[in-house]
Each structure stands twice: as structure tokens, then as C-alpha cells.
Scaffold this motif. Sequence first.
Motif, PDB file in Angstrom:
ATOM      1  N   ASP A 116      17.703  38.287  36.177  1.00  0.00           N
ATOM      2  CA  ASP A 116      16.732  39.338  36.436  1.00  0.00           C
ATOM      3  C   ASP A 116      15.530  38.791  37.197  1.00  0.00           C
ATOM      4  OD1 ASP A 116      15.924  42.067  36.160  1.00  0.00           O
ATOM      5  OD2 ASP A 116      14.528  41.470  34.591  1.00  0.00           O
ATOM      6  N   TYR A 117      15.171  37.536  36.922  1.00  0.00           N
ATOM      7  CA  TYR A 117      14.007  36.933  37.547  1.00  0.00           C
ATOM      8  C   TYR A 117      14.436  35.806  38.467  1.00  0.00           C
ATOM      9  CZ  TYR A 117      11.387  39.537  34.102  1.00  0.00           C
ATOM     10  OH  TYR A 117      10.873  40.544  33.335  1.00  0.00           O
ATOM     11  N   VAL A 118      13.887  35.745  39.634  1.00  0.00           N
ATOM     12  CA  VAL A 118      14.258  34.746  40.625  1.00  0.00           C
ATOM     13  C   VAL A 118      14.039  33.330  40.102  1.00  0.00           C
ATOM     14  CG1 VAL A 118      13.749  33.851  42.916  1.00  0.00           C
ATOM     15  CG2 VAL A 118      13.815  36.303  42.542  1.00  0.00           C
ATOM     16  N   TYR A 119      12.991  33.092  39.336  1.00  0.00           N
ATOM     17  CA  TYR A 119      12.682  31.741  38.877  1.00  0.00           C
ATOM     18  C   TYR A 119      13.637  31.215  37.820  1.00  0.00           C
ATOM     19  CZ  TYR A 119      10.433  33.973  34.848  1.00  0.00           C
ATOM     20  OH  TYR A 119      10.182  34.709  33.728  1.00  0.00           O
ATOM     21  N   SER A 120      14.522  32.050  37.319  1.00  0.00           N
ATOM     22  CA  SER A 120      15.367  31.620  36.208  1.00  0.00           C
ATOM     23  C   SER A 120      16.613  30.871  36.646  1.00  0.00           C
ATOM     24  CB  SER A 120      15.764  32.823  35.355  1.00  0.00           C
ATOM     25  OG  SER A 120      16.598  33.676  36.090  1.00  0.00           O
ATOM     26  N   GLY A 121      16.882  30.787  37.937  1.00  0.00           N
ATOM     27  CA  GLY A 121      18.098  30.093  38.362  1.00  0.00           C
ATOM     28  C   GLY A 121      19.317  30.919  38.038  1.00  0.00           C
ATOM     29  N   ASP A 122      20.403  30.258  37.669  1.00  0.00           N
ATOM     30  CA  ASP A 122      21.638  30.974  37.380  1.00  0.00           C
ATOM     31  C   ASP A 122      21.671  31.444  35.930  1.00  0.00           C
ATOM     32  OD1 ASP A 122      24.049  32.092  38.094  1.00  0.00           O
ATOM     33  OD2 ASP A 122      24.819  30.250  38.955  1.00  0.00           O
ATOM     34  N   ILE A 123      22.582  32.369  35.647  1.00  0.00           N
ATOM     35  CA  ILE A 123      22.718  32.889  34.286  1.00  0.00           C
ATOM     36  C   ILE A 123      23.434  31.869  33.391  1.00  0.00           C
ATOM     37  CG2 ILE A 123      22.664  35.298  35.025  1.00  0.00           C
ATOM     38  CD1 ILE A 123      25.765  35.311  34.605  1.00  0.00           C
ATOM     39  N   ALA A 124      23.257  32.021  32.081  1.00  0.00           N
ATOM     40  CA  ALA A 124      23.807  31.076  31.103  1.00  0.00           C
ATOM     41  C   ALA A 124      25.328  30.961  31.202  1.00  0.00           C
ATOM     42  CB  ALA A 124      23.386  31.494  29.696  1.00  0.00           C
ATOM     43  N   ALA A 125      26.034  32.076  31.373  1.00  0.00           N
ATOM     44  CA  ALA A 125      27.497  32.034  31.458  1.00  0.00           C
ATOM     45  C   ALA A 125      27.955  31.226  32.668  1.00  0.00           C
ATOM     46  CB  ALA A 125      28.067  33.451  31.518  1.00  0.00           C
ATOM     47  N   ARG A 126      27.280  31.368  33.786  1.00  0.00           N
ATOM     48  CA  ARG A 126      27.652  30.623  35.001  1.00  0.00           C
ATOM     49  C   ARG A 126      27.363  29.133  34.812  1.00  0.00           C
ATOM     50  NH1 ARG A 126      31.038  31.568  38.438  1.00  0.00           N
ATOM     51  NH2 ARG A 126      30.237  33.641  38.730  1.00  0.00           N
ATOM     52  N   ILE A 127      26.249  28.802  34.195  1.00  0.00           N
ATOM     53  CA  ILE A 127      25.916  27.393  33.942  1.00  0.00           C
ATOM     54  C   ILE A 127      26.996  26.762  33.063  1.00  0.00           C
ATOM     55  CG2 ILE A 127      24.299  25.869  32.741  1.00  0.00           C
ATOM     56  CD1 ILE A 127      22.071  27.817  33.712  1.00  0.00           C
ATOM     57  N   ALA A 128      27.402  27.467  32.002  1.00  0.00           N
ATOM     58  CA  ALA A 128      28.442  26.945  31.113  1.00  0.00           C
ATOM     59  C   ALA A 128      29.773  26.828  31.844  1.00  0.00           C
ATOM     60  CB  ALA A 128      28.576  27.837  29.882  1.00  0.00           C
ATOM     61  N   TYR A 129      30.139  27.853  32.601  1.00  0.00           N
ATOM     62  CA  TYR A 129      31.409  27.884  33.321  1.00  0.00           C
ATOM     63  C   TYR A 129      31.495  26.771  34.370  1.00  0.00           C
ATOM     64  CZ  TYR A 129      35.242  29.754  36.143  1.00  0.00           C
ATOM     65  OH  TYR A 129      36.418  29.911  36.836  1.00  0.00           O
ATOM     66  N   ASP A 130      30.396  26.476  35.018  1.00  0.00           N
ATOM     67  CA  ASP A 130      30.374  25.455  36.075  1.00  0.00           C
ATOM     68  C   ASP A 130      30.236  24.033  35.550  1.00  0.00           C
ATOM     69  OD1 ASP A 130      30.649  27.381  38.032  1.00  0.00           O
ATOM     70  OD2 ASP A 130      28.509  27.422  38.552  1.00  0.00           O
ATOM     71  N   TYR A 131      30.029  23.871  34.255  1.00  0.00           N
ATOM     72  CA  TYR A 131      29.830  22.554  33.664  1.00  0.00           C
ATOM     73  C   TYR A 131      31.120  21.732  33.724  1.00  0.00           C
ATOM     74  CZ  TYR A 131      28.702  19.061  30.085  1.00  0.00           C
ATOM     75  OH  TYR A 131      28.491  17.896  29.400  1.00  0.00           O
ATOM     76  N   THR A 132      30.988  20.448  33.995  1.00  0.00           N
ATOM     77  CA  THR A 132      32.114  19.515  34.008  1.00  0.00           C
ATOM     78  C   THR A 132      31.725  18.272  33.226  1.00  0.00           C
ATOM     79  OG1 THR A 132      32.859  20.281  36.183  1.00  0.00           O
ATOM     80  CG2 THR A 132      33.620  18.127  35.487  1.00  0.00           C
ATOM     81  N   LEU A 133      32.640  17.776  32.404  1.00  0.00           N
ATOM     82  CA  LEU A 133      32.417  16.535  31.668  1.00  0.00           C
ATOM     83  C   LEU A 133      33.726  15.761  31.636  1.00  0.00           C
ATOM     84  CD1 LEU A 133      30.534  14.750  29.895  1.00  0.00           C
ATOM     85  CD2 LEU A 133      31.401  16.038  27.919  1.00  0.00           C
ATOM     86  N   ASN A 134      33.694  14.541  32.119  1.00  0.00           N
ATOM     87  CA  ASN A 134      34.863  13.648  32.122  1.00  0.00           C
ATOM     88  C   ASN A 134      36.105  14.311  32.717  1.00  0.00           C
ATOM     89  OD1 ASN A 134      33.387  11.558  30.907  1.00  0.00           O
ATOM     90  ND2 ASN A 134      33.763  12.414  28.869  1.00  0.00           N
ATOM     91  N   GLY A 135      35.900  15.101  33.778  1.00  0.00           N
ATOM     92  CA  GLY A 135      37.004  15.747  34.478  1.00  0.00           C
ATOM     93  C   GLY A 135      37.456  17.068  33.874  1.00  0.00           C
TER      94      GLY A 135
END
Length: 161
Positions: A69-88
Motif C-alpha cells: 500500500d505504501y511505496v516505502y514498504s518495499g515488497d509484500i511479506a508473501a513475496r519476500i518469503a516466496y523469493d527467499y533462498t537458503l542453501n539452494g
Amino acid sequence: MKLVVLGPAGGLVFYTTDGGRHGIEASPTDQGQSEWGCYTVEVAGAESQEVGSGKTNTNAILDGGCVQDYVYSGDIAARIAYDYTLNGFEDWYLPSLGELGLMYSELREKKIGDFAGYGRYISSSQQEESNIRSWAMRFSNGLEVLIYRNLHGHVRPVRSF
């Protein structure tokens, strides 16, 4: 001494089934703060609070085209979680409210995982029949709270194995 069990991706295991062969692991660290997104838009299929529904909820949020909703917030929580990668491993998602509850009781209360003691953690569970609120959990006390979707909270991705 705290018993820390690491999952296949190197995350912190907080739930298991089938004698430990399957379960859910959390990222070892928070991935910043963000909002749920989709303020004033009801997202079909993201209502479940049950353990095991986080991935379905996350996919519904992403399929709904949710944005912040706000430009300063970056991406939404679901997208941040979905895009996360750890050890492949790239199959992470935003936990449901029930999954957050288990993370709180199995990790935070045992002082495992370096969780923030302030603020709230965002879940993938929206309030049923609401287009402005979703569920979160305060990790200072384990309280489930309804918050406006444009308010920030900590993001801790999880994955099933």
C-alpha cells in the motif's frame, strides 16, 4: 543446553510428522519487515489459519496480484518469503497463523532462532471475509492479533520437507 534441530535446508525445525521424516522448518533469521499487502482487496483462498496451510495461503496472495500500500514498504511479506533462498532451497512461504503459533512455542519460547522480542510477525492468514485485516502474532507474548494489512511486521519464511 538447547536442542536445535536443523532441517534439510538448514532451517530451524519446529514441527514434525511421520517420526521426523516430514515437517516444517523456519528460516534461521528474519527477512526484514513488510506489510501483508492487498489492502482493500479480499484474497480468495488465503483464509486458513491451520498448520500446513501457509503455502496455499501464500500462493493465493501472490496469485491475487497483491502489492504494498505504501511505496516505502518495499515488497509484500508473501513475496519476500516466496523469493527467499537458503542453501539452494527455493520453496519457502509465509507461515499461516497456526504455523506462527508453533514457531512461537517450539522456538521463541525456548530462545531458539533469534526472534524479535518486539513487534509482530506477519502470517499468510487473512481475516475471514475481510479486505483490510490479516492475522499476525506478537512474539513478545504469543498473542494472536488482527492488524491492518498495510502495517509492518517481521517476516520469517518457512518451508515444508
